[in-house]
Design an enzyme around this catalytic site. Structure first.
Site, PDB file in Angstrom:
ATOM      1  N   THR A  97       0.886  -1.230  -0.173  1.00  0.00           N
ATOM      2  CA  THR A  97      -0.076  -0.129   0.158  1.00  0.00           C
ATOM      3  C   THR A  97       0.897   1.373  -0.038  1.00  0.00           C
ATOM      4  O   THR A  97       2.117   0.888   0.199  1.00  0.00           O
ATOM      5  CB  THR A  97      -0.962  -0.039   1.356  1.00  0.00           C
ATOM      6  N   ASP A  98       0.253   2.523  -0.234  1.00  0.00           N
ATOM      7  CA  ASP A  98       0.816   3.800   0.067  1.00  0.00           C
ATOM      8  C   ASP A  98       0.578   4.054   1.308  1.00  0.00           C
ATOM      9  O   ASP A  98       0.030   3.496   1.983  1.00  0.00           O
ATOM     10  CB  ASP A  98       0.274   4.763  -1.183  1.00  0.00           C
ATOM     11  N   TYR A  99       0.913   5.568   1.504  1.00  0.00           N
ATOM     12  CA  TYR A  99       0.786   6.212   3.071  1.00  0.00           C
ATOM     13  C   TYR A  99      -0.565   5.918   3.477  1.00  0.00           C
ATOM     14  O   TYR A  99      -1.046   5.933   4.769  1.00  0.00           O
ATOM     15  CB  TYR A  99       1.478   7.295   3.138  1.00  0.00           C
ATOM     16  N   VAL A 129      -3.900   2.516   0.819  1.00  0.00           N
ATOM     17  CA  VAL A 129      -4.749   2.116  -0.388  1.00  0.00           C
ATOM     18  C   VAL A 129      -3.470   1.366  -0.993  1.00  0.00           C
ATOM     19  O   VAL A 129      -2.234   1.660  -1.176  1.00  0.00           O
ATOM     20  CB  VAL A 129      -4.916   3.258  -1.215  1.00  0.00           C
TER      21      VAL A 129
END
Length: 150
Positions: free
Chosen positions: A23-25, A28
């Site tokens: 995921t991103d920060y 997501v």
């Protein structure tokens, strides 16, 4: 199965859980994670048909992706359980199209759909193989085998 177009095969399933590194920060799923999961699913399908990727490479071949189209439908998040449904979508001459449907394990959400096109390449010459070796033909025949009627 050389040359002529073949019909699509049965769907295979590969299940994953979304971990933080996917995921991103914001939690997501990063768009590239889907591509990695598609590769893992494809390699495992070949193995289930009796052709380990390491065996393919040791035999002097590669199976590169030459075209990839991904459509993202909605976000997946950290902790989601995902199913990557995939299949060989037939044979188109030297091209091997592979289809993907990626959704939630409960079937309630569709995250992405994709189509990858692969070709079999001779590692020594770097050229596309028009005549496929028997180890490949056996595996692809298993992947393209029709689903038995019950």
């Amino acid at each position: 199965m050389s040359g002529s177009e073949q019909s699509a095969s049965k769907w295979f399933e590969y299940r994953v859980e979304v971990f933080p590194h996917h995921t991103d920060y914001a939690g997501v799923v990063w768009h590239g994670s889907y591509v990695g999961w598609m590769e893992e699913a494809r390699v495992l399908a070949l193995r289930s048909a009796g052709l380990g990727y390491e065996e393919l490479v040791a035999s002097g071949f590669e199976l590169p992706v030459v075209e990839l189209a991904v459509r993202y439908h909605q976000f997946a998040h950290m902790g989601d359980r995902i199913v990557i449904k995939h299949r060989v979508a037939g044979l188109e001459g030297v091209r091997i199209p592979w289809e993907y449907e990626i959704g939630s394990a409960d079937g309630g959400r569709r995250f992405a759909s994709a189509r990858a096109t692969l070709v079999l390449v001779d590692r020594q010459t770097g050229k596309i193989r028009r005549r496929r070796p028997p180890i490949w033909e056996d595996a692809i025949a298993q992947l393209l085998a029709p689903v038995p009627e019950i």
